[in-house]
Design a protein around this motif. Structure first.
Motif, PDB file in Angstrom:
ATOM      1  N   HIS A 147       0.827  -1.207   0.000  1.00  0.00           N
ATOM      2  CA  HIS A 147       0.000   0.000   0.000  1.00  0.00           C
ATOM      3  C   HIS A 147       0.864   1.262   0.000  1.00  0.00           C
ATOM      4  O   HIS A 147       2.041   1.232   0.345  1.00  0.00           O
ATOM      5  N   GLU A 148       0.251   2.366  -0.327  1.00  0.00           N
ATOM      6  CA  GLU A 148       0.910   3.664  -0.468  1.00  0.00           C
ATOM      7  C   GLU A 148       1.447   4.224   0.851  1.00  0.00           C
ATOM      8  O   GLU A 148       2.484   4.880   0.879  1.00  0.00           O
ATOM      9  N   ASN A 149       0.741   4.008   1.935  1.00  0.00           N
ATOM     10  CA  ASN A 149       1.115   4.577   3.234  1.00  0.00           C
ATOM     11  C   ASN A 149       1.344   3.464   4.244  1.00  0.00           C
ATOM     12  O   ASN A 149       0.966   2.318   4.016  1.00  0.00           O
ATOM     13  N   SER A 150       1.889   3.829   5.378  1.00  0.00           N
ATOM     14  CA  SER A 150       2.055   2.849   6.440  1.00  0.00           C
ATOM     15  C   SER A 150       0.704   2.528   7.064  1.00  0.00           C
ATOM     16  O   SER A 150      -0.202   3.356   7.072  1.00  0.00           O
ATOM     17  N   ASP A 151       0.582   1.333   7.560  1.00  0.00           N
ATOM     18  CA  ASP A 151      -0.606   0.871   8.278  1.00  0.00           C
ATOM     19  C   ASP A 151      -0.514   1.431   9.692  1.00  0.00           C
ATOM     20  O   ASP A 151       0.537   1.346  10.329  1.00  0.00           O
ATOM     21  N   ASP A 152      -1.617   1.986  10.213  1.00  0.00           N
ATOM     22  CA  ASP A 152      -1.586   2.517  11.586  1.00  0.00           C
ATOM     23  C   ASP A 152      -1.835   1.430  12.634  1.00  0.00           C
ATOM     24  O   ASP A 152      -1.825   1.698  13.827  1.00  0.00           O
ATOM     25  N   TYR A 153      -2.061   0.212  12.184  1.00  0.00           N
ATOM     26  CA  TYR A 153      -2.238  -0.978  13.038  1.00  0.00           C
ATOM     27  C   TYR A 153      -3.496  -0.960  13.892  1.00  0.00           C
ATOM     28  O   TYR A 153      -3.663  -1.814  14.752  1.00  0.00           O
ATOM     29  N   ARG A 154      -4.394  -0.014  13.660  1.00  0.00           N
ATOM     30  CA  ARG A 154      -5.607   0.066  14.483  1.00  0.00           C
ATOM     31  C   ARG A 154      -6.879   0.342  13.691  1.00  0.00           C
ATOM     32  O   ARG A 154      -7.932  -0.195  14.011  1.00  0.00           O
ATOM     33  N   SER A 155      -6.829   1.257  12.721  1.00  0.00           N
ATOM     34  CA  SER A 155      -8.039   1.684  12.005  1.00  0.00           C
ATOM     35  C   SER A 155      -8.716   0.507  11.317  1.00  0.00           C
ATOM     36  O   SER A 155      -8.056  -0.364  10.756  1.00  0.00           O
ATOM     37  N   GLN A 156     -10.045   0.533  11.385  1.00  0.00           N
ATOM     38  CA  GLN A 156     -10.845  -0.530  10.773  1.00  0.00           C
ATOM     39  C   GLN A 156     -11.407  -0.031   9.443  1.00  0.00           C
ATOM     40  O   GLN A 156     -11.754   1.135   9.329  1.00  0.00           O
ATOM     41  N   PRO A 157     -11.458  -0.865   8.438  1.00  0.00           N
ATOM     42  CA  PRO A 157     -11.089  -2.274   8.450  1.00  0.00           C
ATOM     43  C   PRO A 157      -9.705  -2.564   7.894  1.00  0.00           C
ATOM     44  O   PRO A 157      -9.302  -3.718   7.829  1.00  0.00           O
ATOM     45  N   ALA A 158      -8.949  -1.507   7.503  1.00  0.00           N
ATOM     46  CA  ALA A 158      -7.719  -1.797   6.758  1.00  0.00           C
ATOM     47  C   ALA A 158      -6.497  -0.989   7.175  1.00  0.00           C
ATOM     48  O   ALA A 158      -5.513  -0.953   6.449  1.00  0.00           O
ATOM     49  N   GLY A 159      -6.526  -0.290   8.285  1.00  0.00           N
ATOM     50  CA  GLY A 159      -5.332   0.401   8.771  1.00  0.00           C
ATOM     51  C   GLY A 159      -5.004   1.709   8.114  1.00  0.00           C
ATOM     52  O   GLY A 159      -3.924   2.245   8.308  1.00  0.00           O
ATOM     53  N   ASP A 160      -5.925   2.236   7.289  1.00  0.00           N
ATOM     54  CA  ASP A 160      -5.729   3.532   6.642  1.00  0.00           C
ATOM     55  C   ASP A 160      -4.419   3.578   5.868  1.00  0.00           C
ATOM     56  O   ASP A 160      -3.694   4.574   5.893  1.00  0.00           O
ATOM     57  N   ALA A 161      -4.092   2.479   5.175  1.00  0.00           N
ATOM     58  CA  ALA A 161      -2.816   2.370   4.466  1.00  0.00           C
ATOM     59  C   ALA A 161      -2.832   2.967   3.062  1.00  0.00           C
ATOM     60  O   ALA A 161      -1.801   3.037   2.410  1.00  0.00           O
ATOM     61  N   GLY A 162      -3.967   3.393   2.588  1.00  0.00           N
ATOM     62  CA  GLY A 162      -4.018   4.102   1.319  1.00  0.00           C
ATOM     63  C   GLY A 162      -4.065   3.225   0.087  1.00  0.00           C
ATOM     64  O   GLY A 162      -4.386   2.031   0.149  1.00  0.00           O
ATOM     65  N   ALA A 163      -3.715   3.847  -1.038  1.00  0.00           N
ATOM     66  CA  ALA A 163      -3.821   3.201  -2.351  1.00  0.00           C
ATOM     67  C   ALA A 163      -2.990   1.921  -2.433  1.00  0.00           C
ATOM     68  O   ALA A 163      -2.029   1.739  -1.696  1.00  0.00           O
ATOM     69  N   ARG A 164      -3.377   1.091  -3.354  1.00  0.00           N
ATOM     70  CA  ARG A 164      -2.692  -0.185  -3.590  1.00  0.00           C
ATOM     71  C   ARG A 164      -1.660   0.014  -4.693  1.00  0.00           C
ATOM     72  O   ARG A 164      -2.008   0.259  -5.848  1.00  0.00           O
ATOM     73  N   LEU A 165      -0.384  -0.061  -4.329  1.00  0.00           N
ATOM     74  CA  LEU A 165       0.697   0.230  -5.267  1.00  0.00           C
ATOM     75  C   LEU A 165       1.210  -0.972  -6.040  1.00  0.00           C
ATOM     76  O   LEU A 165       1.626  -0.842  -7.185  1.00  0.00           O
ATOM     77  N   ALA A 166       1.243  -2.138  -5.416  1.00  0.00           N
ATOM     78  CA  ALA A 166       1.763  -3.328  -6.071  1.00  0.00           C
ATOM     79  C   ALA A 166       1.037  -4.554  -5.530  1.00  0.00           C
ATOM     80  O   ALA A 166       0.759  -4.650  -4.342  1.00  0.00           O
ATOM     81  N   CYS A 167       0.744  -5.489  -6.434  1.00  0.00           N
ATOM     82  CA  CYS A 167      -0.056  -6.659  -6.094  1.00  0.00           C
ATOM     83  C   CYS A 167       0.566  -7.898  -6.731  1.00  0.00           C
ATOM     84  O   CYS A 167       1.112  -7.816  -7.840  1.00  0.00           O
ATOM     85  N   ALA A 168       0.494  -9.029  -6.024  1.00  0.00           N
ATOM     86  CA  ALA A 168       1.062 -10.276  -6.531  1.00  0.00           C
ATOM     87  C   ALA A 168       0.187 -11.455  -6.132  1.00  0.00           C
ATOM     88  O   ALA A 168      -0.154 -11.604  -4.969  1.00  0.00           O
ATOM     89  N   VAL A 169      -0.184 -12.289  -7.101  1.00  0.00           N
ATOM     90  CA  VAL A 169      -0.953 -13.497  -6.813  1.00  0.00           C
ATOM     91  C   VAL A 169       0.008 -14.579  -6.346  1.00  0.00           C
ATOM     92  O   VAL A 169       1.036 -14.832  -6.982  1.00  0.00           O
ATOM     93  N   ILE A 170      -0.327 -15.239  -5.240  1.00  0.00           N
ATOM     94  CA  ILE A 170       0.510 -16.300  -4.677  1.00  0.00           C
ATOM     95  C   ILE A 170       0.207 -17.600  -5.407  1.00  0.00           C
ATOM     96  O   ILE A 170      -0.924 -18.099  -5.368  1.00  0.00           O
ATOM     97  N   LYS A 171       1.229 -18.161  -6.058  1.00  0.00           N
ATOM     98  CA  LYS A 171       1.056 -19.396  -6.857  1.00  0.00           C
ATOM     99  C   LYS A 171       1.878 -20.526  -6.283  1.00  0.00           C
ATOM    100  O   LYS A 171       2.907 -20.344  -5.715  1.00  0.00           O
TER     101      LYS A 171
END
Length: 171
Positions: A147-171
């Protein structure tokens, strides 16, 4: 000659069984950036005592910055949807989000990672709440997300981490 052939087939069968067992203990994931272009790779290894070690290197990220890193529920990384196709964070136990949440964390929560001055994230992260098998906490077929920003480790449901910068499917 038949005996030699039998030994050879037995050896091949043993090697194949060993390779299948190894395949169940390892996985890989190729990252794509927000533009859909390849920008990194992860190697995943199951621990004998539970959990998965994730070794990753991803380029083209914002330099000198902490970013959120999670497992997402769906193994789809469609750049046209800004990787929203990967769904929410992986949460098989329906726990709260966040390493510091009173009723958390969920299985997809992992510590923030630091991107160096060169815009490359290099890390080894251990997630003790997941496996590579087909059980409820299995992550093969799911997605890794930066994600674009750091996770605050508390906010629901996703930590306020911002935009999705890179994604990878686990194979």
């Amino acid at each position: 000659m038949k005996r030699l052939l039998f030994l050879t087939l037995t050896t091949v069968a043993a090697l194949t069984t060993s390779a299948v067992a190894q395949d169940k203990q390892t996985a890989s994931a190729n990252f794509a950036g927000a533009d859909g272009k390849d920008n990194g790779r992860a190697a995943l290894t199951a621990s004998a005592t539970g959990g998965v070690l994730i070794e990753l290197e991803v380029s083209g990220l914002p330099a000198n910055k902490w970013v959120g890193f999670h497992v997402h529920e769906t193994g789809k990384c469609d750049a046209a949807t800004h990787h929203e196709s990967a769904g929410k964070h992986f949460n098989p136990t329906k726990a709260e989000h966040g390493l510091l949440a009173a009723k958390g964390p969920h299985a997809g929560d992992m510590p923030n990672q630091y991107v160096g001055q060169d815009g490359v994230l290099r890390a080894q992260v251990f997630d003790g709440m997941v496996t590579l098998d087909g059980k409820d906490n299995g992550i093969r077929g799911r997605a890794l997300m930066i994600h674009e920003n750091s996770d605050d480790y508390r906010s629901q449901p996703a930590g306020d981490a911002g935009a999705r910068l890179a994604c990878a499917v686990i194979k």
